[in-house]
Design an enzyme around this catalytic site. Structure first.
Site, mmCIF file in Angstrom:
data_model
loop_
_atom_site.group_PDB
_atom_site.id
_atom_site.type_symbol
_atom_site.label_atom_id
_atom_site.label_comp_id
_atom_site.label_asym_id
_atom_site.label_seq_id
_atom_site.Cartn_x
_atom_site.Cartn_y
_atom_site.Cartn_z
ATOM 1 N N LYS A 121 -1.103 9.369 6.275
ATOM 2 C CA LYS A 121 -1.524 9.849 4.952
ATOM 3 C C LYS A 121 -2.540 8.910 4.290
ATOM 4 C CE LYS A 121 1.818 9.669 1.944
ATOM 5 N NZ LYS A 121 1.557 8.659 0.908
ATOM 6 N N ARG A 151 6.461 11.339 -6.109
ATOM 7 C CA ARG A 151 7.474 11.124 -5.081
ATOM 8 C C ARG A 151 8.667 12.046 -5.232
ATOM 9 N NH1 ARG A 151 6.864 6.780 -1.788
ATOM 10 N NH2 ARG A 151 5.519 5.239 -2.734
#
Ligand SMILES: [Zn+2]
Length: 236
Positions: free
Chosen positions: A30, A105
């Site tokens: 990522k 998150r």
């Protein structure tokens, strides 16, 4: 109004801004892809780490508040992190958008982020999700081997194997696996990190901004696919 303030206001009201949220498990690549996209799209790559480092140097009441949490070792609450992203969006380099990496998150953070973006007249435009099968994540995350003589000599059983298995190319010393890289530790870390990530992925899928790209191909192929989809979705 100063020209800087005019630019900020225009940027905040601009509908053509690209707010890209990178999703992917640890080991999915990522960060690397965020870096490549940032360069190709000319947008700042805003990782959570960078956000916090910026707060260390900044002189605003928000920065002072954030430093208070950091210095006391306390977890920085969601609304404060969102305020940090809000602040980051006013920087000149973010006038055309940002690539967020490592945030949100949790679904709670994703909701806060949406609410904040709505307040400044914009929204998340694309959420690329680099999808990698768990077995492959494990192989990537457990493959690191380090030299027993010099910990700067680092190998990876798949990505960068030594010429002779288990032996350092440079000095012939034995290689070892750190406990942090053991299957047990990595699996425990994934067990902890993946469920909240899947929830965020589901949240964005429900908002119709998510698209998945298979991460089990070359990094170049992943970048190419990401760019193709982002450009077709965000109309550039
Ligand atoms: Zn060595």
């Amino acid at each position: 109004m100063t020209s800087e303030a005019v630019a900020d206001t225009a940027a905040r009201n601009g509908g053509s801004r690209r707010i890209i949220v990178m999703m992917g498990a640890p080991g999915a690549g990522k960060g690397t892809q965020a870096e490549r996209l940032a360069e190709a799209l000319d947008l700042p790559h805003v990782s959570t780490g960078e956000l916090f480092r910026a707060m260390r140097k900044s002189d605003t009441p928000l920065a002072e508040q954030v430093r208070g949490y950091m210095d006391s070792g306390a977890l920085v609450p969601d609304d404060i992190v969102v305020a940090m992203v809000d602040d980051r969006l006013t920087w000149k380099d973010a006038k055309n958008g940002v690539i967020l990496d490592g945030f949100p998150r949790t679904v709670a953070q994703a909701r806060e982020l949406d609410a904040m973006l709505a307040r400044v007249g914009t929204a998340v435009s694309a959420v690329p999700y680099i999808e990698v099968p768990t077995e492959l994540l494990l192989a990537r995350l457990t493959g690191r081997r380090i030299c027993t003589k010099d910990d700067q000599h680092v190998y990876h059983v798949v990505a960068m194997p030594p010429k002779k298995e288990g032996i350092c190319d440079i000095d012939g010393a034995e290689l070892y696996q750190r406990k942090d890289d053991s299957e047990e530790t990595v699996q425990a870390r994934l067990d902890q990190q993946l469920p909240p990530m899947f929830e965020v992925v589901d949240y964005y899928a429900g908002n119709d901004v998510l698209f998945a790209v298979p991460g089990d191909q070359s990094p170049e192929a992943v970048t190419e696919e990401l760019l193709r989809v982002i450009n077709s979705r965000t109309g550039a």
